[in-house]
Design an enzyme around this catalytic site. Structure first.
Site, PDB file in Angstrom:
ATOM      1  N   LYS A  85      11.979 -36.389 -40.888  1.00 17.83           N
ATOM      2  CA  LYS A  85      11.892 -35.772 -42.219  1.00 17.83           C
ATOM      3  C   LYS A  85      11.417 -36.772 -43.278  1.00 17.83           C
ATOM      4  O   LYS A  85      11.404 -37.991 -43.044  1.00 17.83           O
ATOM      5  CB  LYS A  85      13.261 -35.187 -42.569  1.00 17.83           C
ATOM      6  CG  LYS A  85      13.674 -34.028 -41.646  1.00 17.83           C
ATOM      7  CD  LYS A  85      14.978 -33.408 -42.109  1.00 17.83           C
ATOM      8  CE  LYS A  85      15.343 -32.209 -41.257  1.00 17.83           C
ATOM      9  NZ  LYS A  85      16.587 -31.546 -41.760  1.00 17.83           N
TER      10      LYS A  85
ATOM     11  N   PHE B 121      20.881 -23.337 -50.611  1.00 22.87           N
ATOM     12  CA  PHE B 121      20.122 -24.598 -50.658  1.00 22.87           C
ATOM     13  C   PHE B 121      18.652 -24.412 -50.247  1.00 22.87           C
ATOM     14  O   PHE B 121      17.921 -25.389 -50.122  1.00 22.87           O
ATOM     15  CB  PHE B 121      20.797 -25.659 -49.784  1.00 22.87           C
ATOM     16  CG  PHE B 121      20.979 -25.251 -48.334  1.00 22.87           C
ATOM     17  CD1 PHE B 121      19.940 -25.387 -47.419  1.00 22.87           C
ATOM     18  CD2 PHE B 121      22.195 -24.750 -47.880  1.00 22.87           C
ATOM     19  CE1 PHE B 121      20.103 -25.033 -46.084  1.00 22.87           C
ATOM     20  CE2 PHE B 121      22.363 -24.388 -46.553  1.00 22.87           C
ATOM     21  CZ  PHE B 121      21.303 -24.523 -45.650  1.00 22.87           C
TER      22      PHE B 121
ATOM     23  N   ARG C  81      20.126 -32.566 -29.537  1.00 20.02           N
ATOM     24  CA  ARG C  81      21.112 -32.303 -30.599  1.00 20.02           C
ATOM     25  C   ARG C  81      22.242 -33.347 -30.536  1.00 20.02           C
ATOM     26  O   ARG C  81      22.750 -33.779 -31.572  1.00 20.02           O
ATOM     27  CB  ARG C  81      21.691 -30.894 -30.455  1.00 20.02           C
ATOM     28  CG  ARG C  81      20.679 -29.774 -30.655  1.00 20.02           C
ATOM     29  CD  ARG C  81      20.285 -29.539 -32.086  1.00 20.02           C
ATOM     30  NE  ARG C  81      21.374 -29.084 -32.912  1.00 20.02           N
ATOM     31  CZ  ARG C  81      21.206 -28.598 -34.154  1.00 20.02           C
ATOM     32  NH1 ARG C  81      19.989 -28.539 -34.697  1.00 20.02           N
ATOM     33  NH2 ARG C  81      22.226 -28.216 -34.877  1.00 20.02           N
TER      34      ARG C  81
ATOM     35  N   THR D 197      24.786 -32.126 -38.657  1.00 20.16           N
ATOM     36  CA  THR D 197      23.922 -31.899 -39.831  1.00 20.16           C
ATOM     37  C   THR D 197      24.310 -32.818 -40.979  1.00 20.16           C
ATOM     38  O   THR D 197      23.454 -33.429 -41.622  1.00 20.16           O
ATOM     39  CB  THR D 197      24.053 -30.424 -40.285  1.00 20.16           C
ATOM     40  OG1 THR D 197      23.820 -29.568 -39.168  1.00 20.16           O
ATOM     41  CG2 THR D 197      23.077 -30.108 -41.402  1.00 20.16           C
TER      42      THR D 197
ATOM     43  N   ARG E 255      21.263 -39.451 -37.039  1.00 23.05           N
ATOM     44  CA  ARG E 255      21.664 -39.105 -38.414  1.00 23.05           C
ATOM     45  C   ARG E 255      22.725 -40.072 -38.948  1.00 23.05           C
ATOM     46  O   ARG E 255      22.711 -40.413 -40.137  1.00 23.05           O
ATOM     47  CB  ARG E 255      22.139 -37.654 -38.460  1.00 23.05           C
ATOM     48  CG  ARG E 255      20.954 -36.677 -38.453  1.00 23.05           C
ATOM     49  CD  ARG E 255      21.382 -35.247 -38.261  1.00 23.05           C
ATOM     50  NE  ARG E 255      20.308 -34.306 -38.561  1.00 23.05           N
ATOM     51  CZ  ARG E 255      20.346 -33.007 -38.249  1.00 23.05           C
ATOM     52  NH1 ARG E 255      21.408 -32.513 -37.640  1.00 23.05           N
ATOM     53  NH2 ARG E 255      19.336 -32.209 -38.549  1.00 23.05           N
TER      54      ARG E 255
ATOM     55  N   ASN F 210      18.624 -35.563 -44.148  1.00 22.64           N
ATOM     56  CA  ASN F 210      19.331 -36.008 -42.951  1.00 22.64           C
ATOM     57  C   ASN F 210      18.393 -36.494 -41.835  1.00 22.64           C
ATOM     58  O   ASN F 210      18.709 -36.406 -40.655  1.00 22.64           O
ATOM     59  CB  ASN F 210      20.312 -34.936 -42.461  1.00 22.64           C
ATOM     60  CG  ASN F 210      19.627 -33.633 -42.102  1.00 22.64           C
ATOM     61  OD1 ASN F 210      18.417 -33.526 -42.209  1.00 22.64           O
ATOM     62  ND2 ASN F 210      20.389 -32.661 -41.669  1.00 22.64           N
TER      63      ASN F 210
ATOM     64  N   HIS G  68      15.007 -33.392 -37.702  1.00 20.41           N
ATOM     65  CA  HIS G  68      15.268 -32.013 -37.267  1.00 20.41           C
ATOM     66  C   HIS G  68      15.335 -31.975 -35.744  1.00 20.41           C
ATOM     67  O   HIS G  68      14.615 -32.721 -35.077  1.00 20.41           O
ATOM     68  CB  HIS G  68      14.128 -31.107 -37.752  1.00 20.41           C
ATOM     69  CG  HIS G  68      14.153 -29.729 -37.156  1.00 20.41           C
ATOM     70  ND1 HIS G  68      14.954 -28.725 -37.660  1.00 20.41           N
ATOM     71  CD2 HIS G  68      13.498 -29.187 -36.093  1.00 20.41           C
ATOM     72  CE1 HIS G  68      14.780 -27.626 -36.933  1.00 20.41           C
ATOM     73  NE2 HIS G  68      13.908 -27.879 -35.976  1.00 20.41           N
TER      74      HIS G  68
END
Ligand code: GDP
Length: 139
Positions: A11, A59, A87, A93, A104, A114, A117
């Protein structure tokens, strides 16, 4: 039946901070093979389309603004049990809740910014990979 592919993107916060290389190194060291990779930037409209599932969330507008604020690095990855294992590698998250040594935990700034993805299902992995890459770009 789980497939052996997932979709990810690094990100804007992590790309901006110069963490792309360190994150890709963690991904490869965890046993994922990079099937496709590029650097690009989403328009606000494209970010909105990618996250359409969240359009009713409070959000959503902030998320679209953030996700179009700078370059991203989308990738298709391959590994046995790819979606679930990825994951696990990225963590929760909210980085405050992420396990130690997850991507993360190491690189995320906040629940929104964060760092990375990871698709949440085989079906979404395929849809999201197709959002960024043509079949001919996958090898
Ligand atoms: P993920 O599957 O772990 O990425 O989490 P979600 O699908 O629930 O949310 C998608 C993305 O929206 C997250 O990765 C965050 O960037 C952002 N996000 C999720 N929850 C919140 C929140 O409560 N506030 C804000 N500002 N952003 C959020």
């Amino acid at each position: 039946m789980p497939t052996n592919r997932t979709f990810t993107m690094i990100k804007p916060d992590a790309v901006q901070d110069g963490n792309s290389g360190a994150i890709i190194k963690m991904i490869e060291e965890a046993g994922f093979r990079i099937v496709a990779l590029k650097k690009t930037q989403l328009t606000p409209a494209n970010a909105g389309a990618f996250y359409a599932v969240h359009s009713e969330r409070p959000f959503y507008n902030d998320l679209c603004q953030y996700m179009s604020s700078g370059a991203i690095v989308p990738m298709i990855l391959e590994k046995e049990n790819a979606v679930a294992d990825f994951r696990t590698l990225i963590g929760a998250t909210n980085p405050a809740n992420a396990d130690e040594r997850t991507i993360r935990k190491l690189f995320a700034k906040s629940i929104e910014q964060n760092a990375i993805h990871g698709s949440d299902s085989d079906e979404n992995a395929q849809i999201e990979g197709n959002f960024f890459f043509a079949q001919t770009e996958q090898f």
